[in-house]
Write a protein that holds these residues in place. Sequence first.
Motif, mmCIF file in Angstrom:
data_model
loop_
_atom_site.group_PDB
_atom_site.id
_atom_site.type_symbol
_atom_site.label_atom_id
_atom_site.label_comp_id
_atom_site.label_asym_id
_atom_site.label_seq_id
_atom_site.Cartn_x
_atom_site.Cartn_y
_atom_site.Cartn_z
ATOM 1 N N TYR A 5 0.964 -1.044 -0.326
ATOM 2 C CA TYR A 5 -0.399 -0.440 0.462
ATOM 3 C C TYR A 5 0.776 0.830 -0.082
ATOM 4 O O TYR A 5 1.559 1.211 0.551
ATOM 5 C CB TYR A 5 -0.932 0.139 1.170
ATOM 6 N N PHE A 33 -1.391 -1.522 -4.174
ATOM 7 C CA PHE A 33 -2.822 -0.438 -4.203
ATOM 8 C C PHE A 33 -2.533 0.972 -3.391
ATOM 9 O O PHE A 33 -1.279 1.733 -3.083
ATOM 10 C CB PHE A 33 -4.134 -1.008 -2.300
ATOM 11 N N VAL A 45 -10.016 4.580 -0.777
ATOM 12 C CA VAL A 45 -10.900 3.745 -1.371
ATOM 13 C C VAL A 45 -9.346 2.869 -1.537
ATOM 14 O O VAL A 45 -9.876 1.065 -1.756
ATOM 15 C CB VAL A 45 -11.069 4.390 -3.171
ATOM 16 N N ASP A 48 -8.873 0.423 1.850
ATOM 17 C CA ASP A 48 -10.119 -0.398 1.753
ATOM 18 C C ASP A 48 -9.715 -1.754 0.227
ATOM 19 O O ASP A 48 -10.254 -2.959 1.468
ATOM 20 C CB ASP A 48 -11.021 0.514 1.321
ATOM 21 N N LYS A 49 -10.036 -1.442 -0.702
ATOM 22 C CA LYS A 49 -9.318 -2.615 -1.360
ATOM 23 C C LYS A 49 -7.804 -3.130 -1.292
ATOM 24 O O LYS A 49 -8.078 -4.467 -1.312
ATOM 25 C CB LYS A 49 -8.735 -2.255 -2.397
ATOM 26 N N GLU A 52 -8.753 -5.490 2.125
ATOM 27 C CA GLU A 52 -10.351 -5.924 1.697
ATOM 28 C C GLU A 52 -9.679 -7.823 0.778
ATOM 29 O O GLU A 52 -9.337 -8.796 0.326
ATOM 30 C CB GLU A 52 -11.469 -5.590 0.307
ATOM 31 N N PHE A 53 -8.380 -7.136 0.213
ATOM 32 C CA PHE A 53 -7.912 -8.298 -0.838
ATOM 33 C C PHE A 53 -6.267 -9.061 -0.067
ATOM 34 O O PHE A 53 -5.994 -10.340 -0.128
ATOM 35 C CB PHE A 53 -6.930 -7.468 -1.810
#
Length: 140
Positions: A5, A33, A45, A48-49, A52-53
């Motif tokens: 990230y 991300f 966003v 969050d992705k 979630e991944f």
Amino acid sequence: MLIGYVRVSTDDQNLNLQKDALIKYGVDERNIFSDKTSGSKDKRVGLDKAIEFLKNGDTLVVWKLDRLGRSLAHLIDVITNLKNRNVSFVSITEGMDTTTASGELFFHIFGALAQFERSLIQERVKAGLESAKLRGIRGG
């Protein structure tokens, strides 16, 4: 699996320095991300992705801890969420790696901080209710 990230605060900044560090660490570029927004925003966003991944046993990798979040409360929430999902965390610049003994200590410290914050909130609510009761107000 390593999941990365990266974040910068404004659109005119670029993510190259952070991406290069993550790739050098071993993160596949396809698993990075990103966000271009202030770290003070809890909802992002890209973050969050990334969260979630992440799957059980994965590791979230950031270049620097402040890229994940600026508020202690948000960092505690994210780190606690990762721990509860059996996801490790690495911050390259600070050398934090929760797959090591000192990294596990880091997780426990964050957990203790989360519990401390919950206790403080409970104390404030109780004090507020007691103060309201003295004034003849029920329920706060």
